[in-house]
Motif scaffolding. Structure first.
Motif: not given
Length: 330
Positions: A71-89, A143-153
């Motif tokens: 599905a590529g990036t089009a599907l990923r834009r519909r998903i909000g993801y919070l990883p177990g280990e969040l690495h930030l700049e 960042q996971a919630f801000m774009h009001k995704p269809e699916l939150l992981v």
């Protein structure tokens, strides 16, 4: 009801070692699906397969009606993801981090971002290197919630959050579901899944022990029963309890006459299942005391773990890794 996620025969190997052993489950759209299990059970690996971060070794996956491998990036834009280990700049601010994620996920309403930051009590203009673990987790949630995704992981979403912020998180989950979103979250904290989820999958050593609703787990959970009756012989009380489905581990004790009415019997037992038959039978007795504890979901889950690993010492170790935080819901 449509299904947001369908997984069939999911297997994953890292070299010769298989860590997921043929998972099968489905998540209905507009619900919260929780995966509970100790660290190392396979929760994060499952999520990464759903998001095509890693590729499964076998099996099929459908996410929002699409194969995530194609599905590529089009599907990923519909998903909000919070990883177990969040690495930030480290050399940037929270606001710049969110701008980066917004460029990936698609249009984001700045007013909604600021509203979420206020609710989470997060300063977006603070340098990320100065953020505590809890504030970094807040930024990840935002960042996971801000774009009001269809699916939150969401992988261990309340890790590092204080109890007040955890309540804000649960409110955000309820609002997302009310808006039509689906939430897939993992945890090793039972009370978190108990509070948030409609359905629960219990994962152990890369295998699903069971998939159930929270209500069904509560119904199947064991209650502790204790009562005192008067004017009845112990063998009559035992015969009465034997007629009640789900009663086990019965212990009877005739109390001495000194300080008690003659024929006073103290009974203890365990009860699994519904209480209706028990209530009908106990109505035949003259009770002076009755305690029937609320079912303990932690105990129910531990029973599933240890029951599936009889003869395996590791089963006990895994069951000890599950914990609860806070009070159980009634």
């Amino acid at each position: 009801m449509t299904q947001a996620i369908v997984v069939e025969g999911l297997r994953k190997k890292f070299g010769p070692r298989e860590v997921l052993h043929g998972l099968d489950f489905a998540v209905d759209s507009g619900t919260v699906f929780g995966v509970i299990g100790p660290n190392g059970a396979g929760k994060t690996t499952t999520m990464r397969c759903l998001l095509d971060i890693i590729r499964p070794s076998a099996g099929s996956i459908s996410v929002l009606g699409q194969d995530p491998r194609r599905a590529g990036t089009a599907l990923r834009r519909r998903i909000g993801y919070l990883p177990g280990e969040l690495h930030l700049e480290n050399r940037t601010t929270g606001r710049r981090v969110l701008e980066h994620f917004a460029a990936i996920s698609g249009p984001v309403d700045p007013r909604y971002v600021n509203s979420l930051a206020d609710r989470l009590d997060l300063d977006l203009d603070r340098q990320t290197r100065k953020l505590s673990k809890g504030n970094k987790q807040k930024l990840g949630l935002l960042q996971a919630f801000m774009h009001k995704p269809e699916l939150l992981v969401l992988d261990e979403p309340t890790s590092g959050l204080d109890p007040l912020v955890q309540q804000v998180f649960h409110a955000l989950v309820r609002e997302a579901v009310e808006g039509g979103a689906t939430v897939f979250l993992s945890s090793h904290v039972l009370s978190e899944v108990q509070q948030a989820a409609d359905a629960v999958a219990i994962l152990r050593d890369g295998e699903i022990v069971t998939v159930s609703t929270v209500d069904a787990l509560r119904t199947a959970a064991v209650r502790q029963l204790r009562f005192i009756s008067t004017g009845t012989e112990a063998h009559d009380v035992g015969a009465l309890l034997a007629r009640v489905p789900g009663v086990a581990n019965v212990a009877l004790r005739e109390l001495p006459a000194d300080g008690h009415t003659a024929g006073t019997v103290e009974a203890t037992a365990t009860l699994s299942g519904h209480v209706q038959h028990l209530v009908q039978e106990l109505a035949r007795l003259n009770l002076t005391d009755l305690v029937l504890e609320e079912p303990d979901l932690e105990e129910a889950v531990l029973t599933l773990y240890t029951g599936s690993s009889q003869g395996n010492d590791n089963g006990h170790n895994h069951s000890q890794a599950i914990r609860t935080e806070g009070a159980h819901r009634a």
